[in-house]
Design a protein around this motif. Structure first.
Motif, PDB file in Angstrom:
ATOM      1  N   MET A 419       2.022  -7.961 -43.246  1.00 54.72           N
ATOM      2  CA  MET A 419       0.986  -6.935 -43.287  1.00 54.72           C
ATOM      3  C   MET A 419       0.360  -6.707 -41.923  1.00 54.72           C
ATOM      4  O   MET A 419      -0.498  -5.821 -41.773  1.00 54.72           O
ATOM      5  N   GLY A 420       0.734  -7.479 -40.928  1.00 61.68           N
ATOM      6  CA  GLY A 420       0.200  -7.316 -39.593  1.00 61.68           C
ATOM      7  C   GLY A 420       1.285  -6.869 -38.638  1.00 61.68           C
ATOM      8  O   GLY A 420       2.263  -6.211 -39.029  1.00 61.68           O
ATOM      9  N   ASP A 421       1.137  -7.223 -37.351  1.00 65.27           N
ATOM     10  CA  ASP A 421       2.169  -6.846 -36.391  1.00 65.27           C
ATOM     11  C   ASP A 421       3.406  -7.699 -36.604  1.00 65.27           C
ATOM     12  O   ASP A 421       3.407  -8.707 -37.309  1.00 65.27           O
ATOM     13  N   ASP A 422       4.463  -7.304 -35.962  1.00 64.80           N
ATOM     14  CA  ASP A 422       5.776  -7.924 -36.200  1.00 64.80           C
ATOM     15  C   ASP A 422       5.814  -9.377 -35.760  1.00 64.80           C
ATOM     16  O   ASP A 422       6.474 -10.210 -36.378  1.00 64.80           O
ATOM     17  N   ILE A 423       5.118  -9.710 -34.685  1.00 66.01           N
ATOM     18  CA  ILE A 423       5.191 -11.078 -34.153  1.00 66.01           C
ATOM     19  C   ILE A 423       4.341 -12.031 -34.981  1.00 66.01           C
ATOM     20  O   ILE A 423       4.717 -13.177 -35.220  1.00 66.01           O
ATOM     21  N   THR A 424       3.194 -11.566 -35.474  1.00 70.11           N
ATOM     22  CA  THR A 424       2.241 -12.457 -36.136  1.00 70.11           C
ATOM     23  C   THR A 424       2.595 -12.726 -37.583  1.00 70.11           C
ATOM     24  O   THR A 424       2.533 -13.876 -38.044  1.00 70.11           O
ATOM     25  N   THR A 425       2.975 -11.709 -38.339  1.00 66.58           N
ATOM     26  CA  THR A 425       3.139 -11.869 -39.788  1.00 66.58           C
ATOM     27  C   THR A 425       4.574 -11.721 -40.263  1.00 66.58           C
ATOM     28  O   THR A 425       4.815 -11.670 -41.464  1.00 66.58           O
ATOM     29  N   SER A 426       5.515 -11.637 -39.371  1.00 70.34           N
ATOM     30  CA  SER A 426       6.929 -11.546 -39.764  1.00 70.34           C
ATOM     31  C   SER A 426       7.718 -12.647 -39.070  1.00 70.34           C
ATOM     32  O   SER A 426       7.282 -13.226 -38.071  1.00 70.34           O
ATOM     33  N   HIS A 427       8.872 -12.945 -39.640  1.00 68.89           N
ATOM     34  CA  HIS A 427       9.809 -13.925 -39.068  1.00 68.89           C
ATOM     35  C   HIS A 427       9.206 -15.330 -39.003  1.00 68.89           C
ATOM     36  O   HIS A 427       9.587 -16.122 -38.144  1.00 68.89           O
ATOM     37  N   ASN A 428       8.254 -15.644 -39.903  1.00 69.02           N
ATOM     38  CA  ASN A 428       7.649 -16.983 -39.926  1.00 69.02           C
ATOM     39  C   ASN A 428       8.116 -17.833 -41.096  1.00 69.02           C
ATOM     40  O   ASN A 428       7.499 -18.845 -41.413  1.00 69.02           O
ATOM     41  N   GLY A 429       9.182 -17.417 -41.754  1.00 67.66           N
ATOM     42  CA  GLY A 429       9.747 -18.205 -42.840  1.00 67.66           C
ATOM     43  C   GLY A 429       9.058 -17.939 -44.164  1.00 67.66           C
ATOM     44  O   GLY A 429       8.076 -17.202 -44.253  1.00 67.66           O
ATOM     45  N   TRP A 430       9.632 -18.558 -45.222  1.00 65.89           N
ATOM     46  CA  TRP A 430       9.066 -18.403 -46.546  1.00 65.89           C
ATOM     47  C   TRP A 430       7.910 -19.378 -46.761  1.00 65.89           C
ATOM     48  O   TRP A 430       7.581 -20.155 -45.882  1.00 65.89           O
ATOM     49  N   LEU A 431       7.372 -19.325 -47.956  1.00 68.95           N
ATOM     50  CA  LEU A 431       6.182 -20.127 -48.242  1.00 68.95           C
ATOM     51  C   LEU A 431       6.456 -21.614 -48.117  1.00 68.95           C
ATOM     52  O   LEU A 431       5.644 -22.365 -47.563  1.00 68.95           O
ATOM     53  N   LEU A 432       7.616 -22.060 -48.639  1.00 67.94           N
ATOM     54  CA  LEU A 432       7.969 -23.480 -48.592  1.00 67.94           C
ATOM     55  C   LEU A 432       8.911 -23.812 -47.453  1.00 67.94           C
ATOM     56  O   LEU A 432       9.315 -24.978 -47.312  1.00 67.94           O
ATOM     57  N   GLU A 433       9.304 -22.834 -46.646  1.00 74.04           N
ATOM     58  CA  GLU A 433      10.177 -23.057 -45.493  1.00 74.04           C
ATOM     59  C   GLU A 433       9.555 -22.390 -44.272  1.00 74.04           C
ATOM     60  O   GLU A 433       9.997 -21.347 -43.802  1.00 74.04           O
ATOM     61  N   PRO A 434       8.493 -22.965 -43.760  1.00 74.22           N
ATOM     62  CA  PRO A 434       7.785 -22.307 -42.646  1.00 74.22           C
ATOM     63  C   PRO A 434       8.579 -22.354 -41.340  1.00 74.22           C
ATOM     64  O   PRO A 434       9.368 -23.277 -41.096  1.00 74.22           O
ATOM     65  N   LYS A 435       8.339 -21.361 -40.510  1.00 76.92           N
ATOM     66  CA  LYS A 435       8.933 -21.290 -39.184  1.00 76.92           C
ATOM     67  C   LYS A 435       7.887 -20.778 -38.201  1.00 76.92           C
ATOM     68  O   LYS A 435       6.883 -20.199 -38.580  1.00 76.92           O
ATOM     69  N   TRP A 436       8.145 -21.005 -36.949  1.00 70.33           N
ATOM     70  CA  TRP A 436       7.363 -20.471 -35.854  1.00 70.33           C
ATOM     71  C   TRP A 436       5.852 -20.641 -36.051  1.00 70.33           C
ATOM     72  O   TRP A 436       5.362 -21.752 -36.056  1.00 70.33           O
ATOM     73  N   LEU A 437       5.164 -19.535 -36.225  1.00 70.24           N
ATOM     74  CA  LEU A 437       3.700 -19.616 -36.271  1.00 70.24           C
ATOM     75  C   LEU A 437       3.190 -20.428 -37.458  1.00 70.24           C
ATOM     76  O   LEU A 437       2.140 -21.064 -37.380  1.00 70.24           O
ATOM     77  N   ARG A 438       3.910 -20.382 -38.575  1.00 66.61           N
ATOM     78  CA  ARG A 438       3.465 -21.147 -39.737  1.00 66.61           C
ATOM     79  C   ARG A 438       3.528 -22.654 -39.482  1.00 66.61           C
ATOM     80  O   ARG A 438       2.644 -23.410 -39.915  1.00 66.61           O
ATOM     81  N   ILE A 439       4.547 -23.102 -38.781  1.00 66.40           N
ATOM     82  CA  ILE A 439       4.640 -24.531 -38.448  1.00 66.40           C
ATOM     83  C   ILE A 439       3.509 -24.922 -37.508  1.00 66.40           C
ATOM     84  O   ILE A 439       2.844 -25.957 -37.700  1.00 66.40           O
ATOM     85  N   ASN A 440       3.268 -24.107 -36.503  1.00 65.22           N
ATOM     86  CA  ASN A 440       2.146 -24.401 -35.596  1.00 65.22           C
ATOM     87  C   ASN A 440       0.810 -24.370 -36.343  1.00 65.22           C
ATOM     88  O   ASN A 440      -0.090 -25.180 -36.091  1.00 65.22           O
ATOM     89  N   TYR A 441       0.688 -23.418 -37.260  1.00 65.16           N
ATOM     90  CA  TYR A 441      -0.551 -23.296 -38.045  1.00 65.16           C
ATOM     91  C   TYR A 441      -0.807 -24.553 -38.866  1.00 65.16           C
ATOM     92  O   TYR A 441      -1.940 -25.050 -38.928  1.00 65.16           O
ATOM     93  N   ILE A 442       0.232 -25.101 -39.496  1.00 64.02           N
ATOM     94  CA  ILE A 442       0.085 -26.328 -40.290  1.00 64.02           C
ATOM     95  C   ILE A 442      -0.366 -27.486 -39.405  1.00 64.02           C
ATOM     96  O   ILE A 442      -1.249 -28.279 -39.778  1.00 64.02           O
ATOM     97  N   GLN A 443       0.208 -27.608 -38.230  1.00 66.56           N
ATOM     98  CA  GLN A 443      -0.161 -28.700 -37.330  1.00 66.56           C
ATOM     99  C   GLN A 443      -1.611 -28.561 -36.857  1.00 66.56           C
ATOM    100  O   GLN A 443      -2.370 -29.546 -36.836  1.00 66.56           O
ATOM    101  N   TYR A 444      -1.988 -27.351 -36.491  1.00 63.29           N
ATOM    102  CA  TYR A 444      -3.371 -27.146 -36.043  1.00 63.29           C
ATOM    103  C   TYR A 444      -4.370 -27.423 -37.167  1.00 63.29           C
ATOM    104  O   TYR A 444      -5.421 -28.042 -36.942  1.00 63.29           O
ATOM    105  N   ILE A 445      -4.073 -26.963 -38.380  1.00 60.00           N
ATOM    106  CA  ILE A 445      -4.976 -27.187 -39.511  1.00 60.00           C
ATOM    107  C   ILE A 445      -5.098 -28.678 -39.807  1.00 60.00           C
ATOM    108  O   ILE A 445      -6.190 -29.183 -40.119  1.00 60.00           O
ATOM    109  N   ALA A 446      -3.985 -29.427 -39.703  1.00 64.04           N
ATOM    110  CA  ALA A 446      -4.034 -30.877 -39.941  1.00 64.04           C
ATOM    111  C   ALA A 446      -4.921 -31.567 -38.906  1.00 64.04           C
ATOM    112  O   ALA A 446      -5.731 -32.448 -39.249  1.00 64.04           O
ATOM    113  N   LEU A 447      -4.803 -31.162 -37.649  1.00 69.11           N
ATOM    114  CA  LEU A 447      -5.638 -31.756 -36.608  1.00 69.11           C
ATOM    115  C   LEU A 447      -7.112 -31.402 -36.817  1.00 69.11           C
ATOM    116  O   LEU A 447      -7.999 -32.266 -36.694  1.00 69.11           O
TER     117      LEU A 447
END
Length: 485
Positions: A419-447
């Protein structure tokens, strides 16, 4: 070209009007400046009429308040500050001077009028002869003017409480006889139903281990007194059980014998073999303490602590079998006198003992009984100012964190929503198979989650240490026998 300097005219103190633009003026603010410039830089047909440097050219003026009002505001602020400083300094100097001037007078008055202890006695003589055992109540205090006044105070409280207690025993006696009569008229049928078994237990009350054949008046009075005694001293027995469960090195039990505590608890719970008159005297003693203690009736733990010492120091006569229970009026009202002098828990005040202390409340008096303090003292600090906000955060930290987890999950879903720009909200994998920004997001949230919980737990330790500092080394209220590890 626009001549913003030549065609403008001043309005008011430093306001400007540009008639050339006919309302097509653009305005903006930058820090303390108010700027004005042409709103449009192109013609109606889209051709440029000015360069970029000309667009940037604008007229800016500092928004300076009127000097008169600035001076008025400064004078008012300086006056309030000076008044507060003088008030604070005057209060300190005046109070210190008054205390220093009055201290010698109070010392001389106390030295001239020696606090003599006055004592009064009352014999426990209810109307029912079976409840009479020759037991006595004694009260002593340095605030009574004579022994007769002390005896009068004790007599007024004791007689009223004695009449109430005796009526309760009479009502319980009638209830006991009614249960026995119902049992004789309607014997319970043997059944396995829980309702019938409950009815049978009500029809066969376990009263002191007496046989059902003893249905004379004396037995009914004894049974009724045992029930009333257990009900009246139930809280005292619970306090004895709680304090006796303290550790061997607990300050709560300092000076108290574990065997005496458990013995008093058993005497309340298993009172079938004890004299009826003594049970009446002990129940009347607690009622008299509650009556003479006035507002101290809202502090049952403190009353239990005082009752324990009275029962432990009771003077019994072996020949007559009578017992004298002594009540220290000054110790009974300990805490109430301090509250009368200073009851503001948010401000320190110099007390008669020479210490600057926070105001007491009934929670402090009651918890002093839980901590087995011989003298009532402040047991915790009430939060104020910023501490209220910290207390709110610590009390509701779990709901706050659940709300933050909800926001974090919403952000994780958004990174794959396209729903956003192509880099931010696309190509980040599925809900249970995160990629790119979603993986970084999980690490940052854990910290961030680990850092927040670490800060909250550290803040909790600091806050509790600040709030419970007056009770450092004393046993705090809790569940008896509960161990965290």
């Amino acid at each position: 070209d626009h001549d913003i300097h030549g065609c403008s005219r001043a309005v008011g103190s430093n306001g400007l009007i540009f008639p050339e633009f006919f309302g097509l003026v653009g305005s903006s603010s930058r820090f303390l400046k108010h700027c004005i410039h042409p709103r449009f830089s192109q013609s109606l047909f889209g051709s440029l009429e000015s360069t970029a440097t000309e667009i940037i050219n604008m007229r800016c003026e500092y928004m300076v308040p009127a000097p008169l009002w600035m001076m008025v505001a400064l004078v008012l602020m300086a006056s309030v500050l000076a008044i507060q400083i003088l008030k604070m300094v005057g209060k300190w100097c005046f109070k210190e001077g008054v205390i220093k001037r009055k201290q010698p007078q109070s010392d001389t008055v106390q030295s001239q009028v020696v606090a003599e202890v006055r004592t009064g006695y009352v014999e426990i003589r209810p109307q029912d002869v079976e409840l009479c055992g020759g037991h006595n109540l004694e009260v002593y205090s340095s605030r009574f003017r004579s022994d007769e006044e002390a005896a009068w105070w004790l007599w007024t409280h004791t007689t009223s409480q004695m009449a109430i207690l005796e009526r309760q025993v009479l009502v319980e006696q009638k209830a006991t006889r009614a249960l026995k009569a119902r049992k004789q008229l309607c014997p319970p049928m043997p059944t396995k139903s829980w309702r019938s078994s409950s009815f049978a237990s009500l029809s066969n009350p376990p009263v002191g281990g007496e046989s059902d054949s003893d249905d004379d008046t004396s037995t009914d009075t004894a049974r009724a007194m045992q029930v009333v005694h257990r009900r009246t001293l139930e809280g005292f027995a619970s306090w004895c059980t709680y304090v006796s469960a303290a550790g061997l090195h607990s300050v709560c039990r300092h000076g108290l014998d574990t065997r005496d505590l458990r013995s008093f608890a058993r005497n309340v719970e298993e009172n079938a073999d004890r004299p009826t008159a003594l049970l009446f005297a002990e129940a009347l003693l607690l009622r008299t303490l509650e009556s003479m203690g006035e507002q101290l009736i809202s502090c049952p733990e403190r009353l239990s602590y005082l009752l324990f010492h009275i029962l432990q120091e009771a003077d019994g006569d072996e020949e007559s079998g009578s017992t004298t229970f002594s009540i220290d009026m000054d110790k009974l009202h300990d805490g109430l006198l301090q509250m009368n002098k200073h009851s503001n828990p948010y401000m320190r005040k110099k007390m008669p003992n020479g210490k600057w202390e926070l105001g007491l409340n009934f929670d402090d008096i009651n918890e002093s009984g839980i901590q087995c303090r011989d003298q009532v003292a402040k047991t915790y600090k009430e939060p104020a100012s910023v501490m209220v906000l910290i207390d709110l955060i610590l009390c509701y930290r779990v709901p706050f964190m659940i709300k933050m987890y909800s926001f974090a999950i919403a952000g994780y879903i958004y990174l794959g929503s396209r729903m956003g720009d192509d880099i931010t909200t696309s190509h980040n994998g599925w809900l249970l198979e995160p990629k790119w920004l979603r993986i970084n997001y999980i690490q940052y949230i854990a910290l961030v989650d680990a850092a927040i919980w670490t800060a909250l737990e550290a803040l909790l330790v600091i806050y509790v240490a600040w709030q419970r500092w007056p009770s450092l080394g004393y046993r705090s209220p809790g569940i008896p026998g509960l161990k965290w590890f």
